[in-house]
Design an enzyme around this catalytic site. Sequence first.
Site, PDB file in Angstrom:
ATOM      1  N   GLY A  54       1.206   4.873   2.175  1.00  0.00           N
ATOM      2  CA  GLY A  54       0.863   5.672   3.345  1.00  0.00           C
ATOM      3  C   GLY A  54       0.916   7.150   3.017  1.00  0.00           C
ATOM      4  O   GLY A  54       1.000   7.533   1.860  1.00  0.00           O
ATOM      5  N   THR A  55       0.849   7.976   4.053  1.00  0.00           N
ATOM      6  CA  THR A  55       0.845   9.420   3.822  1.00  0.00           C
ATOM      7  C   THR A  55       2.098   9.870   3.105  1.00  0.00           C
ATOM      8  O   THR A  55       2.071  10.801   2.316  1.00  0.00           O
ATOM      9  CB  THR A  55       0.774  10.188   5.156  1.00  0.00           C
ATOM     10  N   PHE A  56       3.217   9.265   3.424  1.00  0.00           N
ATOM     11  CA  PHE A  56       4.422   9.786   2.778  1.00  0.00           C
ATOM     12  C   PHE A  56       5.285   8.707   2.136  1.00  0.00           C
ATOM     13  O   PHE A  56       6.470   8.892   1.945  1.00  0.00           O
ATOM     14  CB  PHE A  56       5.245  10.661   3.726  1.00  0.00           C
ATOM     15  N   GLU A  88       5.537   4.514  -0.001  1.00  0.00           N
ATOM     16  CA  GLU A  88       5.033   3.168  -0.278  1.00  0.00           C
ATOM     17  C   GLU A  88       5.338   2.250   0.899  1.00  0.00           C
ATOM     18  O   GLU A  88       6.315   2.445   1.604  1.00  0.00           O
ATOM     19  CB  GLU A  88       5.720   2.601  -1.511  1.00  0.00           C
ATOM     20  N   VAL A  89       4.513   1.219   1.051  1.00  0.00           N
ATOM     21  CA  VAL A  89       4.734   0.242   2.122  1.00  0.00           C
ATOM     22  C   VAL A  89       4.887  -1.146   1.510  1.00  0.00           C
ATOM     23  O   VAL A  89       4.146  -1.507   0.595  1.00  0.00           O
ATOM     24  CB  VAL A  89       3.561   0.238   3.129  1.00  0.00           C
ATOM     25  N   GLY A 133       0.799  -1.222   0.000  1.00  0.00           N
ATOM     26  CA  GLY A 133       0.000   0.000   0.000  1.00  0.00           C
ATOM     27  C   GLY A 133       0.821   1.257   0.000  1.00  0.00           C
ATOM     28  O   GLY A 133       2.047   1.234  -0.170  1.00  0.00           O
ATOM     29  N   LYS A 150       8.393   0.840   5.197  1.00  0.00           N
ATOM     30  CA  LYS A 150       7.766   2.043   4.660  1.00  0.00           C
ATOM     31  C   LYS A 150       8.873   2.901   4.068  1.00  0.00           C
ATOM     32  O   LYS A 150       9.774   3.347   4.781  1.00  0.00           O
ATOM     33  CB  LYS A 150       7.076   2.775   5.806  1.00  0.00           C
ATOM     34  N   ASP A 160      -5.063  11.354  12.204  1.00  0.00           N
ATOM     35  CA  ASP A 160      -5.468  10.694  10.959  1.00  0.00           C
ATOM     36  C   ASP A 160      -6.173   9.381  11.276  1.00  0.00           C
ATOM     37  O   ASP A 160      -5.834   8.327  10.756  1.00  0.00           O
ATOM     38  CB  ASP A 160      -4.253  10.466  10.050  1.00  0.00           C
TER      39      ASP A 160
END
Lengths: 374, 369
Positions: free
Chosen positions: B31-33, B35-36, B29, B55, B156
């Site tokens: 995330g906010t800053f 790729e994971v 996925g 991350k 968040d």
Amino acid sequence: MLNKWMFDKKKLRQTPSQSDGVDYLTEIRYRKEGAKFIQAAVKELRLTHDTMATGCVFFHRFFMFHSFEKFNRWVMAASCLFLAGKVEETPKLSKDIVRTAKNLLGKEQFTAFALNPVDEMLIYEKILLQTVKFDFNIIHPYKFILKYAKQFRGEKNRKGDVVQMAWNYCNESFCTPVSLHYPPDVIAGALLTLSAKRCKFNINLSKDIEKDDLYEQIDAPWWGYLIESSTTVDDINTNLQSSTTVDDIEEIQNIMQRLSEEKADLYEDEVDVTACDSPGNEDNELSDVDVEDVAPPPPPRDNKRHIPGLEPSSRAAKRAAIRDIVPTNGSKTDSIPMLGEPHPPPPPAPPSRRRDSGRHRENPGIYDPTRGFL
Amino acid sequence: MTRTETLDKDYSYPYCNDVSKYEIIFKIGQGTFGEVFKAKSSNTSTSPGKTVALKKILMDNEQEGFPITALREIKILQLLRHENIVTLHEICRSKAQAMRKFKPSIFLVFEFCEHDLAGLLRNQEVKFTSAEKKRIAHQLFNGLHYIHKNKILHRDMKTANILITKGGILKLADFGLARAFSFRDRVKYTNRVVTLWYRPPELLLGEREYGPEVDMWGAGCIVAELWTGTPLMQGSTEQEQLKLICNFCGSITPEVWPGVTKLDLYRNMQLPENKTRKLKERLRHFARDHHALDLLDKLFILDPSKRANSEDALDHDFFWTDPMPAENLNETLSKLRSSNFDMFSGRNNNRRYNSHVSGASNISHSKVF
């Protein structure tokens, strides 16, 4: 996590810089110059004392792993400040940091920033980050100074004087690698004890606190030393939980003491570090220190230096402020020349004396076209 | 050789491992800053075969160096150690390589959690029992209580940021927007935080001196979602979101919320008038437990100063009446054959959800190093 960043004093004589042929005194001078530069820039950019302190700690830590020969100290200092700004929630744009550096540094020093100063600083930042292990939770002695002083019994104004002096010593301590050797609470304790001595303030504890509670509440190994006058040495020893000894505290005090003795000599090159903040403006989100009980410190009497014919804010003065004094050849071998000038000096020297003191100076100083030989 | 490469090659970093100690399995996925990735530690490392989430930090704004959001997440996660907070194991680096334009990347190494709540709730096979729902909600408030006590705002809250291990332990994750706060003097923060559907009314009205209440509203949305299965109020604009809130919680007026008129956007936003509170009425179809409805009622209080805090929530009868919170989530989770991350990365069959699931982008198996 703390222990990783505490270094034996021997380590400071076996640094990467010294393996590269930089001698100990020069390294100490470089460290001080970097810290002074950070302090001057913090003042210029109106950042907080925490940002200054964090920046300096990054700087000192970094050079325990890398050499001054390979990393320019001015660029690294700028990079430390840039990162510290982000860490302490006082971010500044990279271009603002670079502009400040350009203003504060001489043309020659600024050439280290290469063709693209921002990029250069960012490259340094990456290396800095990986060296300081992304360790961003750095605790400074300031909050302990306030916390401990809150327990003092005495007149508010006098308490305020002690706090202000300890605060200024603390600002100054960042020019030394003292943060590499002692945890922040110990430094705070030593500085408070010294300041109290200087202010002829007798440390007594608030009446309403039981001594036993205090140890728990304050959780400070040096505390026993601080209240030595009112308790027995045995008591202290049973309460010392950390390995920090009275010797350590004395050592920090000695360093700071020597600092203030050198003060007279170094006066004209002093950087007004008090401007980094005073305890009255303490605004630390994470700290639960209640400042109210500490009297707001009196406005530092000696805040403004009146160097005849020079506006303190002029560019030359700023440059002079961060530029360092060339160490003399072994004249002070064993004393610690890294030390800067604590502020305010006890007792404050009248302006006329400062001029004279220059004559007794061992250091030839640096030629500055705007000021002549110092 | 570029200057970066030279510098990178020459120096060792005693405290920063090379990311090659982990082998990437696949991307899970965005995330906010960054790729994971799911990864496992390679056989040569000290603990071989350990599964982790990597991350990768995007260095988009090159001008400002290491992103302050990533920096906050690291700083905050270093401070927090709690069963219900995702653990940050370490930070790794990748070597500067020619194919990556000599730019070394930084990776945060987290413990791996098999599920996220968003994925579990949209999975038709997953039907949590009442006791399990209580268990999930309880862990959520436990985590929130811990971070709020440590003066951290998450900012968040949403189901995609709630991870659940295969053992059924809930973990608050993605502290990319989190910040420290102070109870004593509230500092002004940006109000452009929290995914729209989970954003509380005070933020929509421009409040900048907010506190842990913003997370509690989001927690309310998440707990409600345990029953509804889909996000409660799915506005597409801030204006629409406010309208949905008013329709659900009743009109926003100075009577129910003293001081609301002082908020910056109070006059700029259209606020539906004379709406009655339909919260219980509308949720009754989903949740029959009246304690659950009462807890939600307290979490969806418009006035942030009256909203339940994490302690109130933990003390609520909901958690102290039969059925008591379950010991674990095994009853439901043991039936699942694979983690929902596996599912949607394997076959892309859930792509239509991707737009609101942690902004997960199209899944690709692109090489990252």
